[in-house]
Design a protein around this motif. Structure first.
Motif, PDB file in Angstrom:
ATOM      1  N   CYS A 120      -0.364  50.629  -3.661  1.00  0.00           N
ATOM      2  CA  CYS A 120       0.004  49.667  -2.610  1.00  0.00           C
ATOM      3  C   CYS A 120       0.731  50.352  -1.456  1.00  0.00           C
ATOM      4  O   CYS A 120       0.541  49.977  -0.289  1.00  0.00           O
ATOM      5  CB  CYS A 120       0.869  48.552  -3.196  1.00  0.00           C
ATOM      6  SG  CYS A 120      -0.032  47.435  -4.286  1.00  0.00           S
ATOM      7  N   MET A 121       1.546  51.349  -1.767  1.00  0.00           N
ATOM      8  CA  MET A 121       2.202  52.112  -0.705  1.00  0.00           C
ATOM      9  C   MET A 121       1.172  52.853   0.142  1.00  0.00           C
ATOM     10  O   MET A 121       1.274  52.896   1.376  1.00  0.00           O
ATOM     11  CB  MET A 121       3.205  53.094  -1.306  1.00  0.00           C
ATOM     12  CG  MET A 121       4.415  52.434  -1.959  1.00  0.00           C
ATOM     13  SD  MET A 121       5.474  53.600  -2.855  1.00  0.00           S
ATOM     14  CE  MET A 121       6.057  54.617  -1.488  1.00  0.00           C
ATOM     15  N   LEU A 122       0.169  53.423  -0.502  1.00  0.00           N
ATOM     16  CA  LEU A 122      -0.901  54.111   0.221  1.00  0.00           C
ATOM     17  C   LEU A 122      -1.689  53.133   1.090  1.00  0.00           C
ATOM     18  O   LEU A 122      -2.067  53.452   2.222  1.00  0.00           O
ATOM     19  CB  LEU A 122      -1.831  54.813  -0.769  1.00  0.00           C
ATOM     20  CG  LEU A 122      -1.257  56.022  -1.510  1.00  0.00           C
ATOM     21  CD1 LEU A 122      -2.216  56.490  -2.600  1.00  0.00           C
ATOM     22  CD2 LEU A 122      -0.988  57.161  -0.526  1.00  0.00           C
ATOM     23  N   LEU A 123      -1.938  51.931   0.553  1.00  0.00           N
ATOM     24  CA  LEU A 123      -2.651  50.911   1.325  1.00  0.00           C
ATOM     25  C   LEU A 123      -1.839  50.499   2.548  1.00  0.00           C
ATOM     26  O   LEU A 123      -2.393  50.339   3.642  1.00  0.00           O
ATOM     27  CB  LEU A 123      -2.934  49.689   0.448  1.00  0.00           C
ATOM     28  CG  LEU A 123      -4.086  49.816  -0.548  1.00  0.00           C
ATOM     29  CD1 LEU A 123      -4.089  48.644  -1.522  1.00  0.00           C
ATOM     30  CD2 LEU A 123      -5.420  49.901   0.185  1.00  0.00           C
ATOM     31  N   ASN A 124      -0.541  50.310   2.367  1.00  0.00           N
ATOM     32  CA  ASN A 124       0.318  49.947   3.493  1.00  0.00           C
ATOM     33  C   ASN A 124       0.259  51.006   4.591  1.00  0.00           C
ATOM     34  O   ASN A 124       0.153  50.688   5.780  1.00  0.00           O
ATOM     35  CB  ASN A 124       1.763  49.776   3.028  1.00  0.00           C
ATOM     36  CG  ASN A 124       1.999  48.457   2.303  1.00  0.00           C
ATOM     37  OD1 ASN A 124       1.056  47.705   2.075  1.00  0.00           O
ATOM     38  ND2 ASN A 124       3.222  48.192   1.938  1.00  0.00           N
ATOM     39  N   TYR A 125       0.329  52.263   4.181  1.00  0.00           N
ATOM     40  CA  TYR A 125       0.339  53.360   5.157  1.00  0.00           C
ATOM     41  C   TYR A 125      -1.029  53.512   5.824  1.00  0.00           C
ATOM     42  O   TYR A 125      -1.118  53.704   7.044  1.00  0.00           O
ATOM     43  CB  TYR A 125       0.724  54.669   4.465  1.00  0.00           C
ATOM     44  CG  TYR A 125       0.766  55.843   5.397  1.00  0.00           C
ATOM     45  CD1 TYR A 125       1.841  56.043   6.272  1.00  0.00           C
ATOM     46  CD2 TYR A 125      -0.285  56.765   5.420  1.00  0.00           C
ATOM     47  CE1 TYR A 125       1.865  57.123   7.134  1.00  0.00           C
ATOM     48  CE2 TYR A 125      -0.268  57.844   6.279  1.00  0.00           C
ATOM     49  CZ  TYR A 125       0.820  58.020   7.137  1.00  0.00           C
ATOM     50  OH  TYR A 125       0.829  59.091   8.003  1.00  0.00           O
ATOM     51  N   ALA A 126      -2.102  53.420   5.038  1.00  0.00           N
ATOM     52  CA  ALA A 126      -3.442  53.667   5.574  1.00  0.00           C
ATOM     53  C   ALA A 126      -3.933  52.529   6.466  1.00  0.00           C
ATOM     54  O   ALA A 126      -4.675  52.762   7.427  1.00  0.00           O
ATOM     55  CB  ALA A 126      -4.426  53.880   4.427  1.00  0.00           C
ATOM     56  N   THR A 127      -3.549  51.300   6.155  1.00  0.00           N
ATOM     57  CA  THR A 127      -4.068  50.145   6.893  1.00  0.00           C
ATOM     58  C   THR A 127      -3.110  49.629   7.959  1.00  0.00           C
ATOM     59  O   THR A 127      -3.535  48.906   8.864  1.00  0.00           O
ATOM     60  CB  THR A 127      -4.376  48.984   5.933  1.00  0.00           C
ATOM     61  OG1 THR A 127      -3.150  48.533   5.330  1.00  0.00           O
ATOM     62  CG2 THR A 127      -5.350  49.429   4.833  1.00  0.00           C
ATOM     63  N   GLY A 128      -1.840  49.951   7.819  1.00  0.00           N
ATOM     64  CA  GLY A 128      -0.865  49.379   8.736  1.00  0.00           C
ATOM     65  C   GLY A 128      -0.551  47.930   8.413  1.00  0.00           C
ATOM     66  O   GLY A 128       0.157  47.250   9.151  1.00  0.00           O
ATOM     67  N   LEU A 129      -1.070  47.443   7.293  1.00  0.00           N
ATOM     68  CA  LEU A 129      -0.829  46.079   6.843  1.00  0.00           C
ATOM     69  C   LEU A 129       0.057  46.109   5.610  1.00  0.00           C
ATOM     70  O   LEU A 129       0.234  47.154   4.981  1.00  0.00           O
ATOM     71  CB  LEU A 129      -2.155  45.377   6.513  1.00  0.00           C
ATOM     72  CG  LEU A 129      -3.218  45.331   7.617  1.00  0.00           C
ATOM     73  CD1 LEU A 129      -4.518  44.767   7.046  1.00  0.00           C
ATOM     74  CD2 LEU A 129      -2.729  44.489   8.785  1.00  0.00           C
ATOM     75  N   GLU A 130       0.589  44.973   5.244  1.00  0.00           N
ATOM     76  CA  GLU A 130       1.395  44.877   4.038  1.00  0.00           C
ATOM     77  C   GLU A 130       0.557  44.335   2.901  1.00  0.00           C
ATOM     78  O   GLU A 130      -0.091  43.292   3.039  1.00  0.00           O
ATOM     79  CB  GLU A 130       2.602  43.971   4.266  1.00  0.00           C
ATOM     80  CG  GLU A 130       3.546  43.907   3.072  1.00  0.00           C
ATOM     81  CD  GLU A 130       4.750  43.030   3.333  1.00  0.00           C
ATOM     82  OE1 GLU A 130       4.652  41.803   3.096  1.00  0.00           O
ATOM     83  OE2 GLU A 130       5.776  43.566   3.791  1.00  0.00           O
ATOM     84  N   ALA A 131       0.532  45.071   1.775  1.00  0.00           N
ATOM     85  CA  ALA A 131      -0.216  44.602   0.608  1.00  0.00           C
ATOM     86  C   ALA A 131       0.383  43.280   0.135  1.00  0.00           C
ATOM     87  O   ALA A 131       1.556  43.236  -0.252  1.00  0.00           O
ATOM     88  CB  ALA A 131      -0.151  45.639  -0.504  1.00  0.00           C
ATOM     89  N   PRO A 132      -0.368  42.200   0.192  1.00  0.00           N
ATOM     90  CA  PRO A 132       0.193  40.883  -0.150  1.00  0.00           C
ATOM     91  C   PRO A 132       0.445  40.730  -1.644  1.00  0.00           C
ATOM     92  O   PRO A 132      -0.356  41.181  -2.472  1.00  0.00           O
ATOM     93  CB  PRO A 132      -0.894  39.912   0.328  1.00  0.00           C
ATOM     94  CG  PRO A 132      -2.163  40.698   0.234  1.00  0.00           C
ATOM     95  CD  PRO A 132      -1.791  42.112   0.567  1.00  0.00           C
ATOM     96  N   ALA A 133       1.554  40.112  -1.980  1.00  0.00           N
ATOM     97  CA  ALA A 133       1.879  39.850  -3.385  1.00  0.00           C
ATOM     98  C   ALA A 133       1.061  38.662  -3.890  1.00  0.00           C
ATOM     99  O   ALA A 133       0.598  37.821  -3.112  1.00  0.00           O
ATOM    100  CB  ALA A 133       3.370  39.568  -3.532  1.00  0.00           C
TER     101      ALA A 133
END
Length: 252
Positions: A120-133
């Motif tokens: 999820c941290m990688l997704l946040n960094y790569a997409t610029g979005l916040e991984a939704p809970a």
């Protein structure tokens, strides 16, 4: 389920090189699974925002396919090292069947939670979005979501037992990753619109950790763990012939 088959294990058991390699395999399998599965939902949300045309049914199908395919791969690549649990609830069910010690289960759980969080941290960094809970949909009560998670996880862990744990599985074990992936995909199509269809405490934990959103988070632990326990007890007592040679801990 014979209680004597449940093993606690020792610290040495959990720190053995084979156990550490298995935990590392669980970590990478979880990264693969969450990055692809959760990332597909984030990608679809971005496309919907760009096109301004929400298509929830399409999103549900995409989520089911991506999670099913990703889990098939994640289980396959970890099968020969850790058993390819990729789910704390699955590990719990396997523990109750006496096929993995409690101490070894702990390092599996730690690795799975870390893998989901890192993904999820990688997704946040790569997409610029916040991984939704994970969250309950409008009109869905906590009890509704709890039942969904219990029943869906029961189906998942029952499938794991039938295709990967049962000593009589023979050639059925070869298709275990496919069957497990299909079960998750089918459950997402059923429960995804209600509570996100987690069936996996680690998959829920990673997004909750990086977004620091813990509303009803306990549902995604209690439901899957309960469903896994019921499935393990039912299959182990009704269908496994314990006169067969039991599985070695390294086999699953």
């Amino acid at each position: 389920m014979p209680i004597y088959r449940i093993a606690i294990g020792t610290v040495a058991d959990a720190s053995h090189p084979s156990a550490l390699r298995a935990a590392l395999a669980e970590f990478f399998s979880m990264v693969i699974f969450v990055f692809a599965g959760h990332g597909s939902g984030m990608a679809f949300s971005k496309l919907v925002a760009r096109d301004s045309a929400p298509q929830s049914a399409d999103g549900l199908i995409i989520a089911a396919l991506s999670h099913g395919f990703a889990l098939f791969v994640a289980v396959s690549v970890g099968a020969n090292i850790s058993g390819g649990h990729v789910n704390p609830a699955v590990t719990f069910g396997i523990f109750l069947g006496g096929n993995i010690s409690f101490m070894r289960s702990i390092i599996y759980w730690i690795a799975q939670l870390l893998g989901s969080t890192v993904a999820c941290m990688l997704l946040n960094y790569a997409t610029g979005l916040e991984a939704p809970a994970f969250a309950l949909s409008s009109g869905v009560s906590v009890s509704n979501a709890l039942i969904f998670e219990i029943v869906m996880t029961f189906g998942l862990v029952y499938t794991v037992y039938a295709t990967a744990v049962d000593p009589k599985r023979d050639n059925v074990g070869v298709v275990a990753p496919v069957a497990i992936g299909f079960m998750v995909a089918a459950n997402i199509l059923v429960g995804g619109a209600f509570d996100g269809a987690s069936m996996n405490p680690a998959v829920s934990f990673g997004p909750a950790m990086v977004s620091w959103s813990w509303d009803h988070h306990w549902v995604y632990w209690v439901g899957p763990m309960t469903g896994a326990a019921v499935a393990a007890v039912v299959y182990d007592n009704l269908f496994i012939d314990h006169s067969h040679e039991p599985l070695d801990a390294d086999d699953f």
